[in-house]
Design a protein around this motif. Structure first.
Motif, PDB file in Angstrom:
ATOM      1  N   LEU A   1      96.138  18.999  29.595  1.00 27.67           N
ATOM      2  CA  LEU A   1      94.783  18.534  29.321  1.00 27.67           C
ATOM      3  C   LEU A   1      93.764  19.641  29.529  1.00 27.67           C
ATOM      4  CD1 LEU A   1      94.976  15.361  31.604  1.00 27.67           C
ATOM      5  CD2 LEU A   1      95.825  15.567  29.260  1.00 27.67           C
ATOM      6  N   HIS A   2      92.672  19.564  28.763  1.00 29.61           N
ATOM      7  CA  HIS A   2      91.503  20.378  29.077  1.00 29.61           C
ATOM      8  C   HIS A   2      90.260  19.631  28.621  1.00 29.61           C
ATOM      9  CE1 HIS A   2      90.319  21.837  25.013  1.00 29.61           C
ATOM     10  NE2 HIS A   2      91.596  21.684  24.748  1.00 29.61           N
ATOM     11  N   GLY A   3      89.144  19.916  29.273  1.00 28.07           N
ATOM     12  CA  GLY A   3      87.876  19.329  28.884  1.00 28.07           C
ATOM     13  C   GLY A   3      87.183  20.187  27.846  1.00 28.07           C
ATOM     14  N   ASP A   4      86.367  19.558  27.004  1.00 27.98           N
ATOM     15  CA  ASP A   4      85.686  20.350  25.979  1.00 27.98           C
ATOM     16  C   ASP A   4      84.430  21.038  26.501  1.00 27.98           C
ATOM     17  OD1 ASP A   4      83.883  18.234  26.150  1.00 27.98           O
ATOM     18  OD2 ASP A   4      84.054  17.640  24.051  1.00 27.98           O
ATOM     19  N   ARG A   5      84.100  20.826  27.787  1.00 27.35           N
ATOM     20  CA  ARG A   5      82.984  21.526  28.414  1.00 27.35           C
ATOM     21  C   ARG A   5      83.452  22.617  29.384  1.00 27.35           C
ATOM     22  NH1 ARG A   5      80.697  18.476  31.882  1.00 27.35           N
ATOM     23  NH2 ARG A   5      78.923  19.874  32.132  1.00 27.35           N
ATOM     24  N   SER A   6      84.744  22.846  29.435  1.00 24.19           N
ATOM     25  CA  SER A   6      85.306  23.831  30.354  1.00 24.19           C
ATOM     26  C   SER A   6      85.173  25.238  29.786  1.00 24.19           C
ATOM     27  CB  SER A   6      86.780  23.506  30.622  1.00 24.19           C
ATOM     28  OG  SER A   6      86.890  22.284  31.311  1.00 24.19           O
ATOM     29  N   PRO A   7      85.390  26.267  30.616  1.00 21.57           N
ATOM     30  CA  PRO A   7      85.360  27.641  30.121  1.00 21.57           C
ATOM     31  C   PRO A   7      86.384  27.841  29.002  1.00 21.57           C
ATOM     32  CG  PRO A   7      85.340  27.607  32.522  1.00 21.57           C
ATOM     33  CD  PRO A   7      85.596  26.191  32.071  1.00 21.57           C
ATOM     34  N   PRO A   8      86.089  28.738  28.046  1.00 18.82           N
ATOM     35  CA  PRO A   8      87.028  28.966  26.935  1.00 18.82           C
ATOM     36  C   PRO A   8      88.438  29.314  27.388  1.00 18.82           C
ATOM     37  CG  PRO A   8      84.926  30.005  26.464  1.00 18.82           C
ATOM     38  CD  PRO A   8      84.849  29.520  27.880  1.00 18.82           C
ATOM     39  N   LEU A   9      88.556  30.034  28.497  1.00 25.26           N
ATOM     40  CA  LEU A   9      89.888  30.395  28.985  1.00 25.26           C
ATOM     41  C   LEU A   9      90.694  29.150  29.327  1.00 25.26           C
ATOM     42  CD1 LEU A   9      91.992  32.479  29.885  1.00 25.26           C
ATOM     43  CD2 LEU A   9      90.850  32.520  32.129  1.00 25.26           C
ATOM     44  N   ALA A  10      90.044  28.124  29.850  1.00 24.05           N
ATOM     45  CA  ALA A  10      90.762  26.908  30.244  1.00 24.05           C
ATOM     46  C   ALA A  10      91.417  26.253  29.036  1.00 24.05           C
ATOM     47  CB  ALA A  10      89.804  25.935  30.923  1.00 24.05           C
ATOM     48  N   ALA A  11      90.674  26.150  27.938  1.00 24.83           N
ATOM     49  CA  ALA A  11      91.234  25.551  26.729  1.00 24.83           C
ATOM     50  C   ALA A  11      92.369  26.388  26.175  1.00 24.83           C
ATOM     51  CB  ALA A  11      90.138  25.381  25.676  1.00 24.83           C
ATOM     52  N   ARG A  12      92.201  27.719  26.178  1.00 20.62           N
ATOM     53  CA  ARG A  12      93.247  28.585  25.642  1.00 20.62           C
ATOM     54  C   ARG A  12      94.509  28.509  26.497  1.00 20.62           C
ATOM     55  NH1 ARG A  12      93.455  32.557  21.750  1.00 20.62           N
ATOM     56  NH2 ARG A  12      91.852  31.191  20.906  1.00 20.62           N
ATOM     57  N   LEU A  13      94.366  28.492  27.812  1.00 18.92           N
ATOM     58  CA  LEU A  13      95.538  28.384  28.678  1.00 18.92           C
ATOM     59  C   LEU A  13      96.255  27.050  28.466  1.00 18.92           C
ATOM     60  CD1 LEU A  13      94.152  29.924  31.987  1.00 18.92           C
ATOM     61  CD2 LEU A  13      95.917  30.899  30.520  1.00 18.92           C
ATOM     62  N   ALA A  14      95.495  25.959  28.356  1.00 18.53           N
ATOM     63  CA  ALA A  14      96.120  24.655  28.116  1.00 18.53           C
ATOM     64  C   ALA A  14      96.899  24.672  26.805  1.00 18.53           C
ATOM     65  CB  ALA A  14      95.055  23.564  28.103  1.00 18.53           C
ATOM     66  N   GLU A  15      96.309  25.234  25.766  1.00 18.31           N
ATOM     67  CA  GLU A  15      96.972  25.315  24.466  1.00 18.31           C
ATOM     68  C   GLU A  15      98.260  26.126  24.554  1.00 18.31           C
ATOM     69  OE1 GLU A  15      96.150  27.468  20.146  1.00 18.31           O
ATOM     70  OE2 GLU A  15      94.472  26.996  21.470  1.00 18.31           O
ATOM     71  N   ARG A  16      98.198  27.264  25.220  1.00 20.45           N
ATOM     72  CA  ARG A  16      99.377  28.128  25.307  1.00 20.45           C
ATOM     73  C   ARG A  16     100.477  27.492  26.153  1.00 20.45           C
ATOM     74  NH1 ARG A  16      98.503  30.642  20.803  1.00 20.45           N
ATOM     75  NH2 ARG A  16      97.207  32.527  20.919  1.00 20.45           N
ATOM     76  N   VAL A  17     100.107  26.865  27.262  1.00 22.55           N
ATOM     77  CA  VAL A  17     101.113  26.211  28.098  1.00 22.55           C
ATOM     78  C   VAL A  17     101.791  25.090  27.322  1.00 22.55           C
ATOM     79  CG1 VAL A  17     101.459  24.767  30.142  1.00 22.55           C
ATOM     80  CG2 VAL A  17     100.080  26.847  30.315  1.00 22.55           C
ATOM     81  N   ALA A  18     101.001  24.256  26.646  1.00 20.71           N
ATOM     82  CA  ALA A  18     101.587  23.150  25.876  1.00 20.71           C
ATOM     83  C   ALA A  18     102.517  23.675  24.795  1.00 20.71           C
ATOM     84  CB  ALA A  18     100.473  22.307  25.260  1.00 20.71           C
ATOM     85  N   GLY A  19     102.152  24.786  24.165  1.00 20.13           N
ATOM     86  CA  GLY A  19     102.977  25.332  23.107  1.00 20.13           C
ATOM     87  C   GLY A  19     104.283  25.918  23.574  1.00 20.13           C
ATOM     88  N   ARG A  20     104.361  26.292  24.831  1.00 21.07           N
ATOM     89  CA  ARG A  20     105.593  26.891  25.350  1.00 21.07           C
ATOM     90  C   ARG A  20     106.559  25.868  25.927  1.00 21.07           C
ATOM     91  NH1 ARG A  20     105.592  32.512  25.843  1.00 21.07           N
ATOM     92  NH2 ARG A  20     103.579  33.537  25.564  1.00 21.07           N
ATOM     93  N   LEU A  21     106.074  24.678  26.222  1.00 22.82           N
ATOM     94  CA  LEU A  21     106.944  23.659  26.812  1.00 22.82           C
ATOM     95  C   LEU A  21     107.717  22.918  25.727  1.00 22.82           C
ATOM     96  CD1 LEU A  21     104.548  22.224  29.541  1.00 22.82           C
ATOM     97  CD2 LEU A  21     106.556  23.676  29.902  1.00 22.82           C
ATOM     98  N   PRO A  22     108.944  22.517  26.014  1.00 22.73           N
ATOM     99  CA  PRO A  22     109.765  21.862  24.986  1.00 22.73           C
ATOM    100  C   PRO A  22     109.340  20.447  24.644  1.00 22.73           C
ATOM    101  CG  PRO A  22     110.968  21.993  27.055  1.00 22.73           C
ATOM    102  CD  PRO A  22     109.712  22.803  27.246  1.00 22.73           C
ATOM    103  N   ASP A  23     108.620  19.767  25.536  1.00 25.31           N
ATOM    104  CA  ASP A  23     108.239  18.365  25.295  1.00 25.31           C
ATOM    105  C   ASP A  23     106.861  18.151  25.896  1.00 25.31           C
ATOM    106  OD1 ASP A  23     108.035  15.676  24.869  1.00 25.31           O
ATOM    107  OD2 ASP A  23     109.793  15.108  26.045  1.00 25.31           O
ATOM    108  N   ALA A  24     105.831  18.522  25.126  1.00 22.33           N
ATOM    109  CA  ALA A  24     104.479  18.471  25.663  1.00 22.33           C
ATOM    110  C   ALA A  24     103.487  18.040  24.603  1.00 22.33           C
ATOM    111  CB  ALA A  24     104.069  19.826  26.222  1.00 22.33           C
TER     112      ALA A  24
END
Length: 278
Positions: A216-239
């Protein structure tokens, strides 16, 4: 809070309820578990036990001989997951607690759900992506600034900038007692932020996290937070990656209804995997 003596040191934890379904909540850097009270109240049901441990260096928790903060936090997380339950535990991690939860989930088959809110996992960024590199470098520069401020004995400007970037409140608006506590902990926080940002994740690790996950990430969070959430979700097999509208980095404390709803939904209907970006 209850203080537990373990084989690796003392762990202080907040605990709610009794039952076989265990929910573990892991807190963010500089936060501690105390802000999880409203979230725990919303998650509490008959048959559920909720544990929010103070990670290493927070409250009364001290991991004996700890040299790496992330490893110490991981020991606490594993202790919490082993503190009871019927093998269908739920693990939630926020920010620094997010990378801790991710690491704790590796190789386990006894978790019903893994929910990560803005996990700080710099190792998930792509070295060949210019925006990833820029966002990661800016964060690491801010972290180095905290260390430099500690070294010269005046960390308030750098620590205040870090807190403002991630915590949705101007440094000057924080209660004086809270600012004093954070400044007193500046040396430890400098080491902790550096250890979290520098934590390496072996390439083969990601496939070992087989628990259905929400990232999860909020749309008011720092840009890094959204990018990290996206990258973590993309690396997990079931996310599943999920954006929470109107929320910032401190949503687990400030918007417990929204976070509780996602956790409940994750339990009711495990998410479908997303395509890997790795």
């Amino acid at each position: 809070m209850t203080l537990h003596e373990t084989e690796f040191g003392a762990v202080e934890a907040l605990e709610w309820g009794t039952g076989d379904r265990l929910i573990v909540l892991l807190h963010a850097l500089a936060a501690g578990p105390w802000g999880f009270g409203p979230l725990a109240e919303r998650l509490l049901r008959p048959g559920r036990r909720i544990v929010a441990p103070a990670l290493h260096g927070y409250g009364g928790t001290r991991v004996t001989g700890a040299t790496d903060p992330v490893d110490a936090h991981l020991a606490v997380a594993r202790w919490a997951l082993g503190s009871g339950g019927d093998g269908r535990s739920v693990l939630f991690g926020h920010s620094m607690g997010g990378i801790t939860a991710l690491l704790a989930a590796g190789g386990r088959d006894d978790l019903a759900a893994l929910v990560l809110f803005e996990p700080i996992v710099h190792a998930a960024l792509h070295d060949d992506d210019p925006e990833d590199r820029e966002l990661g470098a800016a964060e690491r520069a801010m972290i180095r600034g905290i260390g430099a401020g500690v070294e010269r004995g005046a960390p308030e400007a750098e620590l205040g900038a870090f807190i403002e970037a991630w915590n949705e409140a101007p440094w000057a608006d924080l209660a004086p007692r809270l600012r004093e506590r954070l400044l007193a902990d500046a040396g430890r926080l400098a080491k902790e932020t550096d250890a979290v940002a520098g934590r390496a994740i072996p390439a083969g690790f990601w496939a070992t996290v087989t628990t259905p996950a929400r990232v999860l990430h909020g749309d008011r969070s720092p840009p890094l937070a959204a990018r990290l959430a996206e990258r973590v979700a993309g690396r997990l097999p079931d996310a599943r990656l999920q954006t929470l509208p109107g929320l910032g980095h401190m949503a687990p404390a400030l918007a417990p209804d929204a976070i509780a709803a996602v956790i409940e939904d994750a339990l009711a209907s495990p998410p479908q995997p997303v395509a890997s970006a790795s």
